[in-house]
Motif scaffolding. Structure first.
Motif, short mmCIF file in Angstrom:
data_model
loop_
_atom_site.label_atom_id
_atom_site.label_comp_id
_atom_site.label_asym_id
_atom_site.label_seq_id
_atom_site.Cartn_x
_atom_site.Cartn_y
_atom_site.Cartn_z
N LYS A 1 -15.41 -1.44 -11.91
CA LYS A 1 -14.27 -0.71 -11.06
C LYS A 1 -14.30 0.72 -11.42
O LYS A 1 -13.41 1.35 -10.73
N LYS A 2 -14.70 0.79 -12.62
CA LYS A 2 -14.59 2.54 -13.03
C LYS A 2 -15.69 2.55 -13.89
O LYS A 2 -16.23 1.87 -14.93
N ILE A 3 -16.24 4.10 -14.09
CA ILE A 3 -17.30 4.35 -14.90
C ILE A 3 -16.82 5.60 -15.60
O ILE A 3 -16.34 6.53 -14.70
N GLN A 4 -16.79 5.83 -17.03
CA GLN A 4 -16.25 6.70 -17.56
C GLN A 4 -17.42 7.43 -18.31
O GLN A 4 -18.32 6.85 -19.09
N VAL A 5 -17.48 8.86 -18.25
CA VAL A 5 -18.80 9.69 -19.10
C VAL A 5 -18.07 10.50 -20.18
O VAL A 5 -17.07 11.51 -19.53
N ILE A 6 -18.38 10.40 -21.18
CA ILE A 6 -17.73 11.46 -22.29
C ILE A 6 -19.15 12.30 -22.56
O ILE A 6 -20.06 11.72 -22.95
N LYS A 7 -18.79 13.67 -22.64
CA LYS A 7 -19.98 14.52 -22.89
C LYS A 7 -20.45 14.39 -24.35
O LYS A 7 -21.77 15.07 -24.47
N GLN A 8 -19.81 13.91 -25.28
CA GLN A 8 -20.30 14.02 -26.61
C GLN A 8 -19.68 12.93 -27.54
O GLN A 8 -18.48 12.81 -27.27
N VAL A 9 -20.24 12.48 -28.45
CA VAL A 9 -19.73 11.45 -29.26
C VAL A 9 -18.60 12.07 -30.11
O VAL A 9 -17.74 11.26 -30.34
N ALA A 10 -18.49 13.21 -30.41
CA ALA A 10 -17.71 13.98 -31.20
C ALA A 10 -16.08 13.93 -30.75
O ALA A 10 -15.35 13.73 -31.34
N ASP A 11 -16.40 13.69 -29.08
CA ASP A 11 -15.11 13.55 -28.58
C ASP A 11 -14.45 12.19 -28.80
O ASP A 11 -13.23 12.10 -28.52
N LEU A 12 -15.03 11.32 -29.11
CA LEU A 12 -14.82 9.77 -29.33
C LEU A 12 -14.25 9.63 -30.77
O LEU A 12 -13.46 8.56 -31.07
N LEU A 13 -14.62 10.69 -31.65
CA LEU A 13 -14.40 10.37 -33.06
C LEU A 13 -13.81 11.69 -33.64
O LEU A 13 -14.67 12.44 -34.21
N PRO A 14 -12.71 12.03 -33.48
CA PRO A 14 -12.03 13.52 -33.74
C PRO A 14 -12.22 14.01 -35.18
O PRO A 14 -12.25 14.83 -35.74
N LEU A 15 -11.91 12.80 -36.07
CA LEU A 15 -11.97 12.92 -37.79
C LEU A 15 -13.19 12.20 -38.01
O LEU A 15 -12.74 11.34 -38.91
#
Ligand code: THU
Length: 159
Positions: free
Chosen positions: A138-152
């Motif tokens: 029902k939804k697709i999400q796109v994150i432009k870089q892995v670094a956004d998913l792992l801040p530290l």
């Protein structure tokens, strides 16, 4: 004292047809890969498909074991196999899809912490952003870089 905030930017779509063709195909490969999962213990079938800089697509699915911690997530199966098959080749993007009892999850499923760490290192080695595409029916999400998913992240330089 300083306060810092991290922002995660997500791009959301209602269906795969709204994505560029390359991303659509990758999602299809991830969906296909989920069907090859070996997950008799969790019943949770995950597929991941990685698009490499040389045009190849490598897919993987989660593989479980009676000794539970011996299993491996779909994302790591795909990323590690990409490294073994095409050493040094950058991964441009990865799509992830998950299903339970034959039905794909409606909401996108994000990679676990361990997989984020592995994806992060691959992105760092590639010296360019790796796009993450999370499929939900029902939804697709796109994150432009892995670094956004792992801040530290834990970094190579920390060793
Ligand atoms: N799993 C993945 O393959 N990827 C993830 O990012 C999270 C979880 C698998 C591991 C296990 O086989 C099952 O899903 C339930 O946790």
């Amino acid at each position: 004292m300083k306060q810092r905030a991290y922002t995660v930017r997500l791009f959301e779509y209602d269906q795969p047809e709204e994505l560029p063709e390359e991303q659509q195909k990758l999602v299809e490969r991830a969906i296909e890969a989920a069907k090859s999962a070996y997950a008799p213990y969790s019943g949770y079938h995950v597929g991941a498909a990685a698009l490499l800089d040389n045009g190849e697509t490598i897919s993987g699915s989660n593989q479980e074991n009676a000794a539970y911690p011996s299993g491996l997530c779909a994302e790591r199966v795909a990323i590690f196999y990409a490294g073994a098959r095409y050493p040094g080749i950058r991964v441009k993007s990865i799509a992830i899809a998950a299903m339970r009892e034959g039905t794909f999850q409606e909401e996108p499923v994000a990679p676990c912490g361990g997989c984020r760490q592995v994806l992060y290192e691959k992105e760092t080695q590639g010296k360019a952003p790796m796009e993450v595409i999370l499929y939900g029916s029902k939804k697709i999400q796109v994150i432009k870089q892995v670094a956004d998913l792992l801040p530290l992240p834990f970094k190579f330089e920390s060793l």
